[in-house]
Motif scaffolding. Structure first.
Motif, mmCIF file in Angstrom:
data_model
loop_
_atom_site.group_PDB
_atom_site.id
_atom_site.type_symbol
_atom_site.label_atom_id
_atom_site.label_comp_id
_atom_site.label_asym_id
_atom_site.label_seq_id
_atom_site.Cartn_x
_atom_site.Cartn_y
_atom_site.Cartn_z
ATOM 1 N N PRO A 1 -15.218 25.519 58.620
ATOM 2 C CA PRO A 1 -13.511 25.330 58.368
ATOM 3 C C PRO A 1 -13.134 24.477 58.490
ATOM 4 C CG PRO A 1 -13.770 27.555 59.094
ATOM 5 C CD PRO A 1 -14.324 26.891 59.422
ATOM 6 N N PHE A 2 -12.860 23.680 59.599
ATOM 7 C CA PHE A 2 -12.516 23.148 60.058
ATOM 8 C C PHE A 2 -13.307 21.527 60.433
ATOM 9 C CE2 PHE A 2 -11.418 27.214 62.608
ATOM 10 C CZ PHE A 2 -10.229 27.767 61.817
ATOM 11 N N HIS A 3 -14.211 21.509 59.303
ATOM 12 C CA HIS A 3 -15.325 20.343 59.525
ATOM 13 C C HIS A 3 -13.625 18.879 59.220
ATOM 14 C CE1 HIS A 3 -19.185 17.458 59.965
ATOM 15 N NE2 HIS A 3 -18.270 18.078 58.604
ATOM 16 N N ASP A 4 -13.391 19.169 58.635
ATOM 17 C CA ASP A 4 -12.353 18.543 58.213
ATOM 18 C C ASP A 4 -11.978 17.328 60.025
ATOM 19 O OD1 ASP A 4 -11.294 20.401 58.806
ATOM 20 O OD2 ASP A 4 -9.400 18.779 58.164
ATOM 21 N N ARG A 5 -11.438 17.891 60.255
ATOM 22 C CA ARG A 5 -11.653 17.650 61.551
ATOM 23 C C ARG A 5 -12.137 16.387 62.145
ATOM 24 N NH1 ARG A 5 -7.063 20.971 62.877
ATOM 25 N NH2 ARG A 5 -6.860 23.132 61.322
ATOM 26 N N VAL A 6 -13.730 17.008 61.556
ATOM 27 C CA VAL A 6 -14.205 16.065 62.486
ATOM 28 C C VAL A 6 -14.359 14.613 61.543
ATOM 29 C CG1 VAL A 6 -16.883 15.464 62.989
ATOM 30 C CG2 VAL A 6 -15.635 17.421 64.115
ATOM 31 N N VAL A 7 -14.736 14.726 60.447
ATOM 32 C CA VAL A 7 -14.264 13.601 59.390
ATOM 33 C C VAL A 7 -13.088 13.208 59.407
ATOM 34 C CG1 VAL A 7 -14.508 13.066 56.907
ATOM 35 C CG2 VAL A 7 -15.961 15.047 57.481
ATOM 36 N N LYS A 8 -12.431 13.295 59.679
ATOM 37 C CA LYS A 8 -11.169 12.125 59.794
ATOM 38 C C LYS A 8 -11.077 11.647 61.142
ATOM 39 C CE LYS A 8 -5.692 12.992 60.088
ATOM 40 N NZ LYS A 8 -4.743 13.725 59.797
ATOM 41 N N ALA A 9 -11.303 12.217 62.458
ATOM 42 C CA ALA A 9 -11.753 11.512 63.326
ATOM 43 C C ALA A 9 -12.520 10.146 63.582
ATOM 44 C CB ALA A 9 -12.106 12.740 64.784
ATOM 45 N N ALA B 1 -23.168 14.943 63.977
ATOM 46 C CA ALA B 1 -24.232 16.015 64.226
ATOM 47 C C ALA B 1 -23.513 16.734 62.763
ATOM 48 C CB ALA B 1 -24.409 16.519 65.433
ATOM 49 N N ASP B 2 -24.835 17.584 62.467
ATOM 50 C CA ASP B 2 -24.405 18.193 61.332
ATOM 51 C C ASP B 2 -24.075 19.724 62.260
ATOM 52 O OD1 ASP B 2 -24.336 16.703 59.445
ATOM 53 O OD2 ASP B 2 -26.894 16.519 59.327
ATOM 54 N N ARG B 3 -25.477 20.365 63.317
ATOM 55 C CA ARG B 3 -24.851 21.046 63.449
ATOM 56 C C ARG B 3 -24.248 20.726 65.565
ATOM 57 N NH1 ARG B 3 -24.891 22.664 58.892
ATOM 58 N NH2 ARG B 3 -26.231 24.280 58.286
ATOM 59 N N PRO B 4 -23.410 21.939 65.562
ATOM 60 C CA PRO B 4 -23.394 21.914 67.111
ATOM 61 C C PRO B 4 -24.572 22.306 67.836
ATOM 62 C CG PRO B 4 -22.759 24.013 66.399
ATOM 63 C CD PRO B 4 -23.002 23.041 65.613
ATOM 64 N N LYS B 5 -24.540 21.382 69.079
ATOM 65 C CA LYS B 5 -25.207 21.670 70.397
ATOM 66 C C LYS B 5 -24.613 22.252 71.378
ATOM 67 C CE LYS B 5 -23.253 17.970 73.358
ATOM 68 N NZ LYS B 5 -24.059 16.497 73.832
ATOM 69 N N PRO B 6 -25.599 23.013 72.228
ATOM 70 C CA PRO B 6 -25.021 24.163 72.934
ATOM 71 C C PRO B 6 -24.237 23.635 73.990
ATOM 72 C CG PRO B 6 -27.700 24.434 73.353
ATOM 73 C CD PRO B 6 -26.396 23.150 71.846
ATOM 74 N N THR C 1 -14.511 28.407 65.065
ATOM 75 C CA THR C 1 -15.828 27.596 65.159
ATOM 76 C C THR C 1 -15.882 26.014 65.410
ATOM 77 O OG1 THR C 1 -16.516 29.036 63.011
ATOM 78 C CG2 THR C 1 -18.275 27.009 63.159
ATOM 79 N N ASP C 2 -17.066 25.567 66.525
ATOM 80 C CA ASP C 2 -16.890 24.313 66.356
ATOM 81 C C ASP C 2 -16.989 23.610 65.173
ATOM 82 O OD1 ASP C 2 -17.491 21.993 66.672
ATOM 83 O OD2 ASP C 2 -18.706 22.558 69.049
ATOM 84 N N PRO C 3 -15.336 22.330 65.548
ATOM 85 C CA PRO C 3 -15.832 21.621 63.631
ATOM 86 C C PRO C 3 -16.695 20.553 63.350
ATOM 87 C CG PRO C 3 -13.620 21.722 65.221
ATOM 88 C CD PRO C 3 -14.380 22.516 65.841
ATOM 89 N N VAL C 4 -17.384 20.447 64.614
ATOM 90 C CA VAL C 4 -18.955 19.822 64.576
ATOM 91 C C VAL C 4 -19.756 20.299 63.354
ATOM 92 C CG1 VAL C 4 -20.821 19.010 65.591
ATOM 93 C CG2 VAL C 4 -18.448 17.960 66.681
ATOM 94 N N CYS C 5 -19.469 21.438 63.546
ATOM 95 C CA CYS C 5 -20.188 22.430 62.320
ATOM 96 C C CYS C 5 -20.431 21.810 61.029
ATOM 97 C CB CYS C 5 -20.526 23.669 62.690
ATOM 98 S SG CYS C 5 -21.426 24.632 61.763
ATOM 99 N N SER C 6 -20.939 21.373 60.159
ATOM 100 C CA SER C 6 -20.852 21.230 59.005
ATOM 101 C C SER C 6 -20.561 22.213 58.405
ATOM 102 C CB SER C 6 -21.838 20.554 58.184
ATOM 103 O OG SER C 6 -23.010 21.452 57.734
ATOM 104 N N LEU C 7 -20.443 23.491 58.446
ATOM 105 C CA LEU C 7 -20.256 24.829 58.027
ATOM 106 C C LEU C 7 -18.706 25.963 58.085
ATOM 107 C CD1 LEU C 7 -24.012 26.962 58.096
ATOM 108 C CD2 LEU C 7 -22.166 25.345 56.146
ATOM 109 N N GLY D 1 -21.424 26.368 69.819
ATOM 110 C CA GLY D 1 -20.986 24.343 70.362
ATOM 111 C C GLY D 1 -20.294 24.895 70.963
ATOM 112 N N CYS D 2 -19.084 24.128 71.002
ATOM 113 C CA CYS D 2 -18.817 23.794 72.536
ATOM 114 C C CYS D 2 -16.875 24.226 72.187
ATOM 115 C CB CYS D 2 -18.547 22.608 72.601
ATOM 116 S SG CYS D 2 -17.457 22.095 73.974
#
Length: 374
Positions: free
Chosen positions: A348-356, A245-250, A340-346, A325-326
């Motif tokens: 600063p930790f989104h790279d963790r999801v990309v790597k996963a 996802a680009d944005r987290p779910k609640p 901030t939930d890393p799933v969110c494309s905004l 998010g979660c």
């Protein structure tokens, strides 16, 4: 229905003056289970039978849940049918006005146990399936001869008056067989199926490199669901992995907003994975009421609302939609539940999801099966 949902929270509640009552209670009766599924979201440190709440405390919890305004209780585990008092707890829940749902592997279901559950007033059953291919089902379950026993459980339930939902847990090894899963559901005569991709907490997080599907698999799965929906006659809940996802779910409708979870030993949590959060006191029904815990506990107020949010969440126009998010996902991927939930494309930790997500395109390692530690 209880009128407690209209009650105001106690005056001792921190900064919250209009916290709504929870809608759902997940009653994790036990961590014991005949299966060893590597996608299980139970914590790695499984609770022993000796730590489980006795029947009398669970009955009090159910009474307090109804008084608090809870509408439905989901009996889960592990395998909730490992508890010999399950039918008594279902009967208690119905007596206080709660809608009752059983989430089960079906392996311990017999004509006699089903009859007792039916007589107790059980409203609904969710029966989990690992696959439609017997060998693959055995591989996922970590035990032999799973599929015939599940099919027999489904047959027994369909002969009763209890509505049945089939839960298929999706991951990279079985997503191509979704058409066969839908065919099985229609063949059995059920009217609802849940196609749920594994969510990466507990044992599933430990096995993520072996479970995470590719984007192509997910797109194909979505197309399969859309095609099946055109046929009608089957309600489908399709749950995708957060990672795409680009944005987290609640998380559970938002931390401390709609849901509470009671663990086998009595810990009360805003979600089933919250036990992983460090440096926080976990309230327990052995020492406090559900009402006190829901409104006043440090844990439930920790990430409630929006005041706790860091940027960019605090300035986001979706902050009261996804509620950040979660928290457990943020902890799992960044080491800090307040990030901030890393799933969110905004994030600063989104790279963790990309790597996963790179794991989905790599060879799958062997499964690490769910086991009690020695």
């Amino acid at each position: 229905m209880s009128s407690a949902s209209a009650l105001s929270p106690p005056s001792t509640s921190p900064t919250f003056t209009s916290i709504a009552a929870p809608m759902s209670l997940l009653a994790e009766l036990t961590h014991r289970c005949p299966l060893a599924c590597p996608y299980c979201s139970n914590p790695l440190d499984l609770e022993r039978r000796s730590a489980e709440l006795p029947r009398e405390i669970w009955e009090r919890v159910l009474e307090e849940a109804a008084e608090l305004g809870v509408l439905q209780v989901h009996f889960s585990g592990g395998e909730p049918m490992s508890r010999p008092d399950l039918s008594a707890l279902v009967e208690k829940a119905r007596s206080v006005g709660l809608y009752t749902n059983l989430i089960t592997s079906g392996l311990m279901l017999t004509e006699d146990t089903l009859r007792k559950l039916d007589e107790a007033g059980l409203d609904h059953i969710q029966l989990s399936f690992q696959d439609v291919v017997p060998e693959e089902a055995d591989l996922l379950a970590g035990v032999k001869n799973v599929q015939p026993r599940k099919l027999e459980a489904a047959r027994l339930i369909m002969q009763s008056d209890i509505p049945l939902t089939l839960n298929f847990v999706l991951q990279r090894r079985n997503m191509e067989r979704m058409p066969a899963m839908f065919h099985l559901a229609r063949q059995l005569g059920v009217h609802r199926v849940e196609m749920a991709c594994a969510q990466y907490y507990g044992w599933a997080l430990k096995n993520r490199p072996a479970l995470l599907p590719t984007r192509a698999q997910l797109d194909q799965a979505a197309a399969c669901v859309a095609e099946e929906e055109k046929k009608g006659g089957l309600a489908i809940d399709f749950v995708t992995p957060d990672y795409y996802a680009d944005r987290p779910k609640p998380c559970m409708g938002g931390w401390g907003r709609r849901f509470l979870n009671v663990s086998p030993s009595g810990r009360v949590l805003p979600c089933h994975a919250a036990e992983t959060i460090p440096n926080v006191a976990f309230p327990n029904v052995r020492g406090a009421s559900l009402r006190e815990i829901w409104y006043d506990s440090e844990l439930f107020n920790k990430f409630r609302g929006i005041d706790w949010m860091p940027r960019p969440c605090s300035s986001c126009d979706r902050r009261e939609q996804d509620w950040g998010g979660c928290r457990c996902q943020a902890l799992a991927l960044t080491g800090n539940a307040a990030n901030t939930d890393p799933v969110c494309s905004l994030s600063p930790f989104h790279d963790r999801v990309v790597k996963a997500l790179e794991e989905a395109n790599a060879p799958a390692p062997p499964f690490i099966y769910r086991r009690f530690s020695s």
